[in-house]
Design a protein around this motif. Structure first.
Motif, PDB file in Angstrom:
ATOM      1  N   VAL A 216      55.748  -5.196  21.479  1.00  0.00           N
ATOM      2  CA  VAL A 216      54.288  -5.206  21.555  1.00  0.00           C
ATOM      3  C   VAL A 216      53.572  -4.199  20.761  1.00  0.00           C
ATOM      4  O   VAL A 216      54.258  -3.036  20.815  1.00  0.00           O
ATOM      5  N   VAL A 217      52.621  -4.684  20.010  1.00  0.00           N
ATOM      6  CA  VAL A 217      51.679  -3.616  19.163  1.00  0.00           C
ATOM      7  C   VAL A 217      50.377  -3.695  19.496  1.00  0.00           C
ATOM      8  O   VAL A 217      49.801  -4.603  19.452  1.00  0.00           O
ATOM      9  N   THR A 218      49.806  -2.252  19.854  1.00  0.00           N
ATOM     10  CA  THR A 218      48.511  -2.422  20.418  1.00  0.00           C
ATOM     11  C   THR A 218      47.817  -0.896  20.126  1.00  0.00           C
ATOM     12  O   THR A 218      48.707  -0.390  19.418  1.00  0.00           O
ATOM     13  N   PHE A 219      46.733  -0.604  20.821  1.00  0.00           N
ATOM     14  CA  PHE A 219      46.204   0.654  20.592  1.00  0.00           C
ATOM     15  C   PHE A 219      46.773   1.608  21.591  1.00  0.00           C
ATOM     16  O   PHE A 219      47.043   1.156  22.821  1.00  0.00           O
ATOM     17  N   SER A 220      46.670   3.131  21.443  1.00  0.00           N
ATOM     18  CA  SER A 220      47.452   3.828  22.469  1.00  0.00           C
ATOM     19  C   SER A 220      46.185   4.078  23.393  1.00  0.00           C
ATOM     20  O   SER A 220      45.286   3.993  23.631  1.00  0.00           O
ATOM     21  N   GLY A 221      47.064   4.318  24.710  1.00  0.00           N
ATOM     22  CA  GLY A 221      46.047   4.741  25.696  1.00  0.00           C
ATOM     23  C   GLY A 221      46.525   4.281  27.132  1.00  0.00           C
ATOM     24  O   GLY A 221      47.748   3.666  27.353  1.00  0.00           O
ATOM     25  N   GLU A 222      45.748   4.145  28.196  1.00  0.00           N
ATOM     26  CA  GLU A 222      46.276   3.727  29.400  1.00  0.00           C
ATOM     27  C   GLU A 222      46.574   2.168  29.470  1.00  0.00           C
ATOM     28  O   GLU A 222      47.442   1.784  30.317  1.00  0.00           O
ATOM     29  N   SER A 223      45.812   1.457  28.620  1.00  0.00           N
ATOM     30  CA  SER A 223      46.445   0.246  28.661  1.00  0.00           C
ATOM     31  C   SER A 223      47.535  -0.149  28.087  1.00  0.00           C
ATOM     32  O   SER A 223      48.393  -0.922  28.681  1.00  0.00           O
ATOM     33  N   ALA A 224      48.052   0.621  27.133  1.00  0.00           N
ATOM     34  CA  ALA A 224      49.390   0.609  26.503  1.00  0.00           C
ATOM     35  C   ALA A 224      50.525   1.024  27.483  1.00  0.00           C
ATOM     36  O   ALA A 224      51.503   0.240  27.585  1.00  0.00           O
ATOM     37  N   LYS A 225      50.194   2.100  28.257  1.00  0.00           N
ATOM     38  CA  LYS A 225      51.108   2.454  29.229  1.00  0.00           C
ATOM     39  C   LYS A 225      51.056   1.328  30.595  1.00  0.00           C
ATOM     40  O   LYS A 225      52.401   1.104  31.052  1.00  0.00           O
ATOM     41  N   PHE A 226      50.158   0.841  30.970  1.00  0.00           N
ATOM     42  CA  PHE A 226      50.227  -0.503  31.738  1.00  0.00           C
ATOM     43  C   PHE A 226      50.995  -1.499  31.406  1.00  0.00           C
ATOM     44  O   PHE A 226      52.113  -2.043  31.862  1.00  0.00           O
ATOM     45  N   ILE A 227      51.072  -2.061  29.997  1.00  0.00           N
ATOM     46  CA  ILE A 227      51.742  -3.073  29.327  1.00  0.00           C
ATOM     47  C   ILE A 227      53.354  -2.553  29.559  1.00  0.00           C
ATOM     48  O   ILE A 227      54.245  -3.250  29.629  1.00  0.00           O
TER      49      ILE A 227
END
Length: 466
Positions: free
Chosen positions: A46-57
Motif C-alpha cells: 500500500v502506498v499513501t501519505f504518512s500519518g495516523e491513517s497510514a498507521k491504522f492501515i
C-alpha cells in the motif's frame, strides 16, 4: 463380441481421461483462486501519505495477515506534499510495485486512469456513509459517460469547528460577550461567520487567547479546503449561483455554478461573484487573527503548534489526532457557522498493474468492516466510514464524554457535508494551484480580492474548456 468389447474399453478410457482432466483442472483452478489467500507467500503493498491513517492501515494489514497465512501487508509512506508524485511515477511506468493506491477527494481524478473499478459486491455498501464515498471514491468518467467506483473511503473526515470547551463553557466570558455583542457565545449556535470574527476580536483584545480561530492558509494545498468552507455560507444564500441546488453539480461542486448555461458544456466558476468576494474578504479577516501568511502559513501539519494559543480552529476531523492528550480532552466540535460542513475523505484503490487485484480488494473490504473501523477510532482516533461502527461507538459509555460528543457531531455532519471544492480531472494539476496562488497573493496584500478571483476564474475556465 470382440468388436463390442473394444468399443466399450475405448469408451471407458475416454471417460477416465475426461475425469482425470477435470480433476486436474479443479485442482489448478482451486489453487488459483484460493491459495493467494491461504498458502502462497504474497506481499500486498500500500502506498499513501504518512500519518495516523497510514498507521491504522498497517495495523489492519497485520490483522488481515493473521487471517490469511502467507499474506503480508506492507504500507509505504511519503509526506503529503510528495506522495501523489511518487505514486504517479510508478503508475506511469506500469510498475507492479504498489498494489493499493492512496488518494484524496481532490486527487481522485489524477490517479483514476491507473485504478481498477472496484467490485461493489465485495463491500457492504449499505453500511458505508455514502456522502463520504461519493466525493472521490465514485467518479464520473467523461469518456464512458458512466460513474465508476475507483476507491473506498476508509475513514470519515469532515471540515468542522473545533473549539476549546474550557473557554466557551465559561459562564463569565459568555455573559460578558453577550452583554457586548448580544449574541450567544457557544459555537454550536453560530449562524454566520461575522460572529466568529466578533469572538476572535473579543478573545484576543481581552488577552484571553493570542490567536482567534485558526484556519488553513497554506498555498500548496490548504487554501482550496479553507475557502470553500467559508464560501459555503455565502453560496447557499445566493439563488443566482445555486438555483436551488445547494451542493452544486457533482464533481464541480460549490466552486462552480449549479447550472450550465446554453452553449456551454460545463458550469462557470461561482467564486468570482459578489458572494465569492464577500467570502474571500471574510477569509482574509479570519486569517488576520493568526500568524501572518507572509511569514508563517497555517497548514495541516503545523496547526497543532499554534492551537494551544488559539480559541479553536476550522479543521478536518482527521487533524484531531495531531493534538496532544490535554488539548484533545478540552476540544469539542460544532458545525461550521450556519450549520453545514465540508467533506475531505481519503481513499484507497487498486492499481491496474497489481499482480494481486482480488486479494487487494479483499483487504479493502476487511479494512472497512465494522470491527476494524471501530479499532480505527479506539486505537488511532480515526472516525469510521462504517455506520454500524459509529453507532456502536456512540453507545459505548466507557468512552470519554468528549469523544462521544465528537462521534455525534461527526456522524451528523458526515451525512450532510456539501461545501466541497471540485474534483473534476484538472483539479489537482490546474485548479488548485491557480486558485491558491491568486488567493495567497490577496492574503499577503499584493492584489485585491476582485482581481484575485477574476484571474483564478479565467484560469479555471481555460482548464475546464481545454
Amino acid at each position: 463380441m470382440k468388436g463390442v468389447s473394444k468399443s466399450i474399453i475405448a469408451l471407458i478410457i475416454v471417460v477416465i481421461v475426461i475425469i482425470a482432466a477435470a480433476g486436474v483442472y479443479y485442482v489448478i483452478s482451486h489453487k488459483s483462486t484460493t491459495s493467494i489467500s491461504t498458502t502462497s507467500s504474497v506481499t500486498l503493498t500500500v502506498v499513501t501519505f504518512s500519518g495516523e491513517s497510514a498507521k491504522f492501515i498497517q495495523c489492519a494489514g497485520n490483522l488481515f495477515s493473521e487471517e490469511h497465512p502467507g499474506v503480508t501487508v506492507k504500507v509505504i509512506c511519503y509526506p503529503f506534499s510528495e506522495y501523489i508524485n511518487q505514486e504517479k511515477t510508478a503508475l506511469l511506468a506500469h510498475s507492479t510495485e504498489y498494489d493499493i493506491i492512496g488518494f484524496t477527494s481532490t486527487s481522485a481524478q489524477e490517479v483514476a486512469p491507473y485504478l481498477i473499478c472496484l467490485n461493489e459486491s465485495m463491500f457492504n455498501m449499505s453500511d458505508i456513509i455514502m456522502p463520504q464515498e461519493d466525493f472521490g471514491g465514485i467518479i464520473y468518467n467523461s469518456t464512458t459517460g458512466k460513474t465508476e467506483m475507483i476507491g473506498i473511503a476508509y475513514e470519515t473526515a469532515v471540515y468542522l469547528t473545533a473549539y476549546k470547551e474550557c473557554i466557551f463553557c465559561n459562564a463569565t466570558l459568555a455573559e460578558e460577550f453577550y452583554n457586548e455583542y448580544h449574541m450567544n457565545f457557544s459555537p454550536t449556535t453560530w449562524e454566520n461567520w461575522t460572529i466568529v470574527l466578533d469572538v476572535d476580536y473579543f478573545l484576543t483584545s481581552h488577552g484571553i487567547t493570542k490567536y482567534g480561530f485558526l484556519i488553513d492558509d497554506h498555498v500548496s494545498h490548504g487554501i482550496i479546503d479553507a475557502y470553500p468552507a467559508v464560501f459555503g455560507w455565502y453560496y447557499e444564500r445566493c439563488p443566482q449561483l445555486t438555483q436551488g441546488k445547494i451542493g452544486g453539480i457533482p464533481g464541480y461542486n460549490i466552486m462552480f455554478e449549479s447550472y450550465i448555461l446554453p452553449g456551454y458544456s460545463y458550469p462557470l466558476p461561482s467564486f468570482n461573484s459578489t458572494a465569492g468576494i464577500e467570502a474571500l474578504e471574510t477569509y482574509y479577516d479570519l486569517v488576520s487573527y493568526e500568524p501572518s501568511p507572509s511569514l508563517i502559513q497555517i497548514c495541516y501539519g503545523d496547526f497543532a503548534q499554534f492551537y494551544p494559543d488559539a480559541a479553536g480552529a476550522f479543521i478536518f476531523t482527521s487533524q484531531l489526532t495531531c493534538l496532544n492528550t490535554t488539548e484533545r480532552e478540552h476540544t469539542y466540535l460544532a458545525p461550521l457557522p450556519g450549520d453545514y460542513a465540508e467533506t475531505g475523505t481519503d481513499f484507497l484503490g487498486v492499481s491496474k498493474y497489481s499482480l494481486h487485484k482480488q486479494l487487494a480488494e479483499e483487504f479493502l473490504a476487511f479494512l472497512v468492516s465494522p470491527q476494524v473501523q471501530k479499532l480505527a477510532f479506539l486505537k488511532f482516533g480515526k472516525f469510521p466510514i462504517s455506520k454500524e461502527a459509529f453507532q456502536d461507538l456512540m453507545g459505548n459509555t466507557s468512552l470519554p464524554s468528549y469523544e462521544r460528543e465528537w462521534l455525534t457531531q461527526v456522524y451528523r455532519a458526515a451525512e450532510e457535508a456539501w461545501a466541497n471544492p471540485p474534483n473534476i480531472p484538472p483539479t489537482y494539476t490546474c485548479l488548485i494551484p491557480y486558485f491558491n496562488c491568486e488567493v495567497h497573493c490577496y492574503l499577503i496584500g499584493k492584489i485585491s480580492a476582485q482581481e484575485a478571483l477574476n484571474i483564478a476564474a479565467q484560469d479555471w475556465i481555460k482548464a475546464v474548456s481545454g
